[in-house]
Design a protein around this motif. Structure first.
Motif, mmCIF file in Angstrom:
data_model
loop_
_atom_site.group_PDB
_atom_site.id
_atom_site.type_symbol
_atom_site.label_atom_id
_atom_site.label_comp_id
_atom_site.label_asym_id
_atom_site.label_seq_id
_atom_site.Cartn_x
_atom_site.Cartn_y
_atom_site.Cartn_z
ATOM 1 N N TYR A 93 0.787 -1.132 0.007
ATOM 2 C CA TYR A 93 0.070 0.048 -0.076
ATOM 3 C C TYR A 93 0.837 1.257 0.009
ATOM 4 N N GLU A 94 1.986 1.294 1.060
ATOM 5 C CA GLU A 94 2.859 2.582 1.128
ATOM 6 C C GLU A 94 3.350 2.591 -0.314
ATOM 7 N N ASN A 95 3.869 1.467 -0.881
ATOM 8 C CA ASN A 95 4.623 1.644 -2.225
ATOM 9 C C ASN A 95 3.925 2.078 -3.347
ATOM 10 N N LEU A 96 2.538 2.131 -3.119
ATOM 11 C CA LEU A 96 1.601 2.978 -4.208
ATOM 12 C C LEU A 96 2.287 4.363 -4.491
ATOM 13 N N GLN A 97 2.976 4.890 -3.378
ATOM 14 C CA GLN A 97 3.657 6.172 -3.683
ATOM 15 C C GLN A 97 4.488 6.229 -5.106
ATOM 16 N N THR A 98 5.162 5.223 -5.050
ATOM 17 C CA THR A 98 6.005 5.112 -6.378
ATOM 18 C C THR A 98 5.707 4.772 -7.632
ATOM 19 N N SER A 99 4.477 4.708 -7.712
ATOM 20 C CA SER A 99 3.541 4.725 -9.049
ATOM 21 C C SER A 99 2.687 5.660 -9.232
ATOM 22 N N PHE A 100 2.180 6.483 -8.203
ATOM 23 C CA PHE A 100 1.173 7.433 -8.424
ATOM 24 C C PHE A 100 1.432 8.609 -9.465
ATOM 25 N N ASN A 101 0.981 8.620 -10.509
ATOM 26 C CA ASN A 101 1.310 9.628 -11.668
ATOM 27 C C ASN A 101 -0.042 10.320 -12.379
ATOM 28 N N PRO A 102 -0.844 11.251 -11.431
ATOM 29 C CA PRO A 102 -2.140 11.474 -12.097
ATOM 30 C C PRO A 102 -1.894 12.655 -13.420
ATOM 31 N N VAL A 103 -1.408 12.405 -14.423
ATOM 32 C CA VAL A 103 -1.188 13.103 -15.318
ATOM 33 C C VAL A 103 -2.183 13.974 -15.939
ATOM 34 N N LYS A 104 -3.412 13.400 -15.873
ATOM 35 C CA LYS A 104 -4.560 14.188 -16.217
ATOM 36 C C LYS A 104 -5.284 15.462 -15.156
ATOM 37 N N PHE A 105 -4.572 15.405 -14.272
ATOM 38 C CA PHE A 105 -4.750 16.485 -13.187
ATOM 39 C C PHE A 105 -5.036 17.637 -13.754
ATOM 40 N N ASN A 106 -6.204 18.368 -13.745
ATOM 41 C CA ASN A 106 -6.525 19.860 -14.154
ATOM 42 C C ASN A 106 -7.490 20.298 -13.357
ATOM 43 N N PRO A 107 -7.078 21.073 -12.309
ATOM 44 C CA PRO A 107 -7.918 21.747 -11.218
ATOM 45 C C PRO A 107 -9.001 22.908 -12.111
ATOM 46 N N ASP A 108 -8.367 23.347 -13.348
ATOM 47 C CA ASP A 108 -9.336 24.404 -13.720
ATOM 48 C C ASP A 108 -10.681 23.673 -14.413
ATOM 49 N N LYS A 109 -10.482 22.409 -14.754
ATOM 50 C CA LYS A 109 -11.520 21.901 -15.421
ATOM 51 C C LYS A 109 -12.644 21.501 -13.990
ATOM 52 N N TRP A 110 -11.937 21.074 -13.142
ATOM 53 C CA TRP A 110 -12.816 20.924 -11.701
ATOM 54 C C TRP A 110 -13.517 22.054 -11.384
ATOM 55 N N VAL A 111 -12.936 23.337 -11.362
ATOM 56 C CA VAL A 111 -13.526 24.525 -10.849
ATOM 57 C C VAL A 111 -14.556 24.853 -11.942
ATOM 58 N N LYS A 112 -14.349 24.832 -13.105
ATOM 59 C CA LYS A 112 -15.501 25.043 -14.058
ATOM 60 C C LYS A 112 -16.567 24.247 -13.783
ATOM 61 N N ALA A 113 -16.603 22.955 -13.780
ATOM 62 C CA ALA A 113 -17.791 22.206 -13.588
ATOM 63 C C ALA A 113 -18.538 22.511 -12.192
ATOM 64 N N ALA A 114 -17.867 22.645 -11.330
ATOM 65 C CA ALA A 114 -18.344 22.717 -9.848
ATOM 66 C C ALA A 114 -18.944 24.252 -9.836
ATOM 67 N N LYS A 115 -18.336 25.166 -10.461
ATOM 68 C CA LYS A 115 -18.926 26.512 -10.443
ATOM 69 C C LYS A 115 -20.426 26.388 -11.343
ATOM 70 N N GLU A 116 -20.122 25.835 -12.515
ATOM 71 C CA GLU A 116 -21.537 25.586 -13.265
ATOM 72 C C GLU A 116 -22.496 24.981 -12.367
ATOM 73 N N ALA A 117 -22.265 24.232 -11.668
ATOM 74 C CA ALA A 117 -23.320 23.344 -10.830
ATOM 75 C C ALA A 117 -23.881 24.246 -9.920
ATOM 76 N N GLY A 118 -23.172 25.429 -9.484
ATOM 77 C CA GLY A 118 -23.658 26.059 -8.566
ATOM 78 C C GLY A 118 -23.065 25.866 -7.027
ATOM 79 N N MET A 119 -21.842 24.923 -7.111
ATOM 80 C CA MET A 119 -21.122 24.941 -5.631
ATOM 81 C C MET A 119 -20.244 26.268 -5.363
ATOM 82 N N LYS A 120 -20.224 26.500 -4.256
ATOM 83 C CA LYS A 120 -19.584 27.725 -3.776
ATOM 84 C C LYS A 120 -18.470 27.572 -2.887
ATOM 85 N N TYR A 121 -18.103 26.427 -2.587
ATOM 86 C CA TYR A 121 -16.834 26.252 -1.403
ATOM 87 C C TYR A 121 -16.577 24.839 -1.861
#
Length: 478
Positions: A93-121
């Motif tokens: 489990y702790e060795n998962l650190q050595t393979s963790f590579n979330p290359v599609k991470f894009n917080p701008d995409k998340w905030v756009k979807a959350a804002k359009e859904a009406g989320m505020k925090y």
């Protein structure tokens, strides 16, 4: 036989969800700091927030952190090739650190979807119980920015900073989830002893120097989060078994297992955090007192309004963290939850678990888009509202606009397309109705009001051909 198996599976999943619920604390203590009071009032008006549980565990698609816990519960089961050997499993489990590579991470995409859904925090898991830090801490190498983690070479490797910056730009309030227990720390689970359960595995009173090191470690990490990540509005502390022994509520099953006094020194932590972040809302969840500024019923909605600030944290799927093929709630279910919670004066914090690649399931985006379409029409009855008697009756729920003589009646639909009856009866005492309109429909409603009873007549053309979805909202001005 297949039907029986399905029923048993659903019962097990339901039991797991119930078992992970955090019962509400009793004896709420209101904050006395004027800046905290103001921030808390602002937060109460936002109503709808985004929660995210994310870490290397997403690669296995397991319940976040809990498979490390040596308790025999439905949500702590170990699976896979290492499941039969606890030590081998923990190492893998702790060795998962050595393979963790979330290359599609894009917080701008998340905030756009959350804002359009009406989320505020937003509230993000900077560190869960497993101790893996999704921020750039100097206190441990068990972190996403370590050279042991492939993603550390990415310019966006400090994902907490990237998420907080992206959401701050869109004026979201920012919440830092932080686990008080740390199952990776040798000063919490001391390697000299095997872990026995979720709690510290030694007696802090017998080994005070070791416990002090853990207290300092926790204090320093929270200090980093309060110093290096811009404006933080909420410190959302999880792992309520790390608490002074005098605060244990023996009526709560999971608190009965707390053997030792695990006082982390919240006065010291809160004072430091608020010096760095004036007005900070502190949520030491399930530990009633001055550092639980709002309560957090988990996977549930209170049956009636509470007399203090509160937030239901609920998963969009069945799991807090990413699970392949998870079943997501429908837009109807999400909007119904939001309406019920807001009608009782609370906030909905809805969780989406990012996958190992750093993105959400496409279904999550679809649900947020549907919720956003409904919010655009009906959001005025959600935001900046308060609970108002009778709160609900049948499939109708009420809110009142703050500082205004306006009440909203939400009529829940059983399907996406709203079908209205020919007549709707509402019971609202002590008001003199001036006007009633149906949000999203540019036609006046016909109504009569007498002694607290309001009857609204719905023309045949509007009963089935109104263009409304999920819930119809009547705006009642008086």
């Amino acid at each position: 036989m297949k039907k029986l198996s399905l029923v048993l599976l659903l019962l097990v999943q339901f039991k797991i969800l119930l078992a992970q619920e955090h019962q509400q604390s009793k004896n709420y203590v209101a904050p006395t700091d004027a800046l905290v009071q103001a921030n808390l009032h602002k937060w109460q008006q936002l109503k709808f927030g985004l929660f995210m549980h994310w870490g290397p565990y997403s690669q296995w698609g397991v319940v976040e952190s809990w498979s490390l816990c040596p308790e025999d519960e439905g949500w702590t089961q170990r699976k896979g090739p290492y499941g039969a050997d606890y030590n081998a499993y923990k190492k893998a489990y702790e060795n998962l650190q050595t393979s963790f590579n979330p290359v599609k991470f894009n917080p701008d995409k998340w905030v756009k979807a959350a804002k359009e859904a009406g989320m505020k925090y937003v509230v993000f898991t900077t560190k869960h119980h497993d101790g893996f830090c999704m921020f750039d801490t100097k206190e441990t190498d068990y972190r996403i920015t370590s050279t042991k983690t492939p993603y550390s070479s990415n310019p966006k490797s400090n994902v907490t900073k990237e998420i907080f910056n992206a959401f701050s730009k869109e004026n979201f309030m920012i919440g830092a989830y932080f686990s008080k227990p740390d199952w990776h720390s040798e000063n919490y689970w001391w390697p000299y002893f095997p872990p026995k359960d979720r709690n510290v595995n030694y007696d802090p009173a017998k080994y005070p120097d070791k416990w002090q090191k853990f207290k300092d470690f926790t204090y320093n990490q929270i200090g980093e989060l309060m110093s290096n990540y811009g404006k933080v509005d909420i410190l959302w502390l999880d792992g309520g078994w790390v608490r002074p022994k005098k605060t244990i509520n023996t009526e709560v099953n999971w608190q009965k297992s707390i053997t030792f006094n695990q006082d982390i020194d919240m006065p010291r932590i809160a004072a430091m955090a608020r010096e760095k972040q004036p007005g900070l809302i502190v949520v030491d969840r399930t530990v009633a007192g001055p550092y639980e500024n709002y309560t957090t019923p988990e996977q549930q909605v209170p049956n009636s309004p509470l007399d203090h600030p509160w937030e239901s944290c609920i998963t969009m799927g069945n799991s807090w963290s990413y699970v392949p093929g998870d079943k997501y709630k429908s837009a109807n279910e999400i909007i119904t939850l939001l309406i019920k919670i807001v009608s009782r004066g609370g906030n909905l914090l809805m969780n989406i678990g990012p996958g190992p690649d750093g993105d959400w399931d496409p279904v999550a985006y679809s649900r947020l888009q549907q919720v956003g379409s409904w919010i655009k029409v009906n959001g005025e009855g959600i935001y900046n509202s308060t609970a108002v008697a009778p709160y609900s009756e049948g499939s109708t729920y009420y809110t009142k606009a703050a500082n205004s003589n306006t009440i909203y009646a939400f009529v829940i639909s059983a399907q996406d397309a709203v079908i209205l009856p020919s007549n709707i009866t509402l019971h609202l005492k002590d008001i003199k109705v001036k006007n009633i309109t149906l949000l999203g429909v540019h036609k006046k409603a016909k109504w009569t009001a007498n002694d607290g009873t309001i009857n609204i007549s719905i023309p045949a053309a509007l009963q089935t051909n109104n263009g409304l979805t999920q819930a119809a909202v009547f705006k009642i001005q008086y």
